[in-house]
Motif scaffolding. Sequence first.
Motif, short mmCIF file in Angstrom:
data_model
loop_
_atom_site.label_atom_id
_atom_site.label_comp_id
_atom_site.label_asym_id
_atom_site.label_seq_id
_atom_site.Cartn_x
_atom_site.Cartn_y
_atom_site.Cartn_z
N ASP A 190 0.83 -1.21 0.00
CA ASP A 190 0.00 0.00 0.00
C ASP A 190 0.86 1.26 0.00
OD1 ASP A 190 -2.31 -1.49 -0.02
OD2 ASP A 190 -2.71 -1.28 2.13
N ILE A 191 1.94 1.24 0.77
CA ILE A 191 2.84 2.39 0.80
C ILE A 191 3.44 2.65 -0.57
CG2 ILE A 191 5.06 3.23 1.69
CD1 ILE A 191 4.40 1.79 4.34
N VAL A 192 3.92 1.59 -1.21
CA VAL A 192 4.59 1.74 -2.51
C VAL A 192 3.61 2.18 -3.59
CG1 VAL A 192 5.78 0.48 -4.34
CG2 VAL A 192 6.46 0.17 -1.96
N ARG A 193 2.40 1.63 -3.56
CA ARG A 193 1.42 1.96 -4.60
C ARG A 193 1.00 3.43 -4.58
NH1 ARG A 193 -2.41 -3.46 -4.38
NH2 ARG A 193 -1.08 -4.76 -5.72
N SER A 194 1.18 4.09 -3.45
CA SER A 194 0.83 5.51 -3.38
C SER A 194 1.85 6.37 -4.13
CB SER A 194 0.73 5.96 -1.92
OG SER A 194 1.98 5.85 -1.26
N TYR A 195 2.99 5.76 -4.51
CA TYR A 195 4.02 6.49 -5.24
C TYR A 195 4.30 5.92 -6.62
CZ TYR A 195 4.98 8.74 -0.80
OH TYR A 195 4.86 9.46 0.36
N ASP B 45 3.00 2.75 -9.54
CA ASP B 45 2.18 1.60 -9.94
C ASP B 45 3.01 0.44 -10.45
OD1 ASP B 45 -0.22 2.88 -9.33
OD2 ASP B 45 -0.37 3.80 -11.31
N LYS B 46 4.24 0.74 -10.88
CA LYS B 46 5.05 -0.31 -11.50
C LYS B 46 5.95 -1.03 -10.51
CE LYS B 46 9.37 1.99 -12.73
NZ LYS B 46 10.44 2.10 -13.74
N THR B 47 6.27 -0.40 -9.39
CA THR B 47 7.23 -0.98 -8.45
C THR B 47 6.62 -2.14 -7.68
OG1 THR B 47 8.30 1.17 -8.18
CG2 THR B 47 8.76 -0.50 -6.50
N LYS B 48 7.34 -3.25 -7.65
CA LYS B 48 6.88 -4.43 -6.91
C LYS B 48 7.68 -4.59 -5.62
CE LYS B 48 5.41 -7.19 -10.90
NZ LYS B 48 5.57 -8.48 -11.61
N ILE B 49 6.99 -5.10 -4.61
CA ILE B 49 7.63 -5.45 -3.34
C ILE B 49 7.93 -6.95 -3.36
CG2 ILE B 49 7.22 -5.75 -0.87
CD1 ILE B 49 7.80 -2.94 -1.50
N ALA B 50 9.14 -7.32 -3.02
CA ALA B 50 9.53 -8.74 -3.02
C ALA B 50 10.19 -9.10 -1.70
CB ALA B 50 10.48 -9.02 -4.18
N CYS B 51 10.09 -10.37 -1.34
CA CYS B 51 10.79 -10.86 -0.15
C CYS B 51 12.15 -11.40 -0.57
CB CYS B 51 9.97 -11.91 0.57
SG CYS B 51 9.60 -13.39 -0.41
N THR B 52 12.84 -12.08 0.33
CA THR B 52 14.17 -12.63 0.05
C THR B 52 14.21 -14.08 0.54
OG1 THR B 52 15.16 -12.03 2.18
CG2 THR B 52 15.11 -10.32 0.46
N ILE C 47 16.38 -4.58 -18.86
CA ILE C 47 17.06 -4.75 -17.57
C ILE C 47 16.17 -4.25 -16.44
CG2 ILE C 47 19.02 -4.02 -16.16
CD1 ILE C 47 20.72 -4.01 -18.67
N ILE C 48 16.03 -5.08 -15.43
CA ILE C 48 15.23 -4.76 -14.25
C ILE C 48 16.14 -4.15 -13.18
CG2 ILE C 48 13.87 -5.77 -12.38
CD1 ILE C 48 13.02 -7.96 -14.41
N GLY D 151 11.16 5.04 -7.76
CA GLY D 151 10.54 4.49 -8.96
C GLY D 151 11.25 3.28 -9.56
N VAL D 152 12.07 2.58 -8.76
CA VAL D 152 12.74 1.38 -9.28
C VAL D 152 11.72 0.28 -9.54
CG1 VAL D 152 14.94 1.91 -8.15
CG2 VAL D 152 13.21 0.57 -6.92
N ASP D 153 12.15 -0.79 -10.20
CA ASP D 153 11.23 -1.87 -10.56
C ASP D 153 10.87 -2.77 -9.38
OD1 ASP D 153 11.19 -1.30 -13.46
OD2 ASP D 153 13.30 -1.89 -13.36
N ILE D 154 11.89 -3.11 -8.57
CA ILE D 154 11.70 -4.07 -7.48
C ILE D 154 12.33 -3.53 -6.20
CG2 ILE D 154 12.07 -6.44 -6.68
CD1 ILE D 154 10.44 -6.37 -9.22
N ILE D 155 11.60 -3.62 -5.10
CA ILE D 155 12.16 -3.35 -3.78
C ILE D 155 12.12 -4.66 -3.00
CG2 ILE D 155 11.94 -2.06 -1.62
CD1 ILE D 155 10.53 0.15 -3.17
N SER D 156 13.29 -5.23 -2.73
CA SER D 156 13.37 -6.51 -2.01
C SER D 156 13.60 -6.26 -0.53
CB SER D 156 14.50 -7.37 -2.58
OG SER D 156 14.22 -7.71 -3.92
N MET D 157 12.79 -6.92 0.29
CA MET D 157 12.81 -6.66 1.74
C MET D 157 12.79 -7.96 2.52
SD MET D 157 9.85 -3.69 1.68
CE MET D 157 9.92 -3.46 3.48
#
Length: 278
Positions: free
Chosen positions: A110-115, A117-124, A231-232, A251-257
């Motif tokens: 929800d936090i990321v989508r407010s900034y 639409d393309k950025t995905k949240i990923a785990c590790t 390239i991602i 605005g990066v493609d993936i945020i891994s957390m």
Amino acid sequence: MYTHEIESFLEEDLGYNDISCKLVPDHNVEAIIFTKEDCTLAGVDVAISFFDYFGIEYSTDYSNGDRLSKNDVIFTLKGSSLSILRTERLVLNFLGHLCGIATNTSRCVDIVRSYSDKTKIACTRKTTPGLRKYEKMAVIAGGGDPHRFNLTDSVMIKDNHVKMMGVEAAIKSAKEKAGFTQKIDVEVESPADALVAAKAGADIIMLDNMDPENIVKTVDYLKSSSISEHIIIEVSGGINMDNLEEYAKTGVDIISMGSLIHRSQWIDVSLEIVKVQE
């Protein structure tokens, strides 16, 4: 869930002399499982595996990913009191843990989508040994991406690989050994190495432990250098709900957390017997 997994969890929980569940007469009962706090639901399929194993009838109006409010009833159960008592703690443990991960993930999404639409949240792969597939499925339920489930899914060139081989040599070796379906993800810590990785054929460039300001500068540098559009760009390292907003703005493609899993808090889920049939 496979039968051998269910029985392994039961062996750990029941032990060899289960008196507590057998000290009351075995009656047919009705019970409910409900949440004591707002949450995003995960683990429905896991709970059903235990119910099926014990022959417990169940019904639910919800699916993984649904957002629940305090006191919502997740399951209504009918069956042997002995079976319900024996499966109670295992089901509640899974639901509490997995709902916690899904809830944490959905809040981050929800936090990321407010900034963006393309950025995905990923785990590790920072997961509990033996529980990875369940924890990653909980991330999916929360709207996140599971990243790779294991080392075979993709080739990740990390800092220790680079220290031993260098970026170009590591990518060259990976391209020689990887199958055509495996992407190559390269961890870098500077704009210069990011460009080297891009030119050497990386599919994913992970900007590791960079602050948001340097991420923006690196992304701009890569774009000005005309890197391939396929390239991602991924960022990772020390990202949590407290600082996620600043990373989302890049605005990066993936945020891994890793914190999607290891910093999630269990959701309080309870089972209550509501009717006993003599």
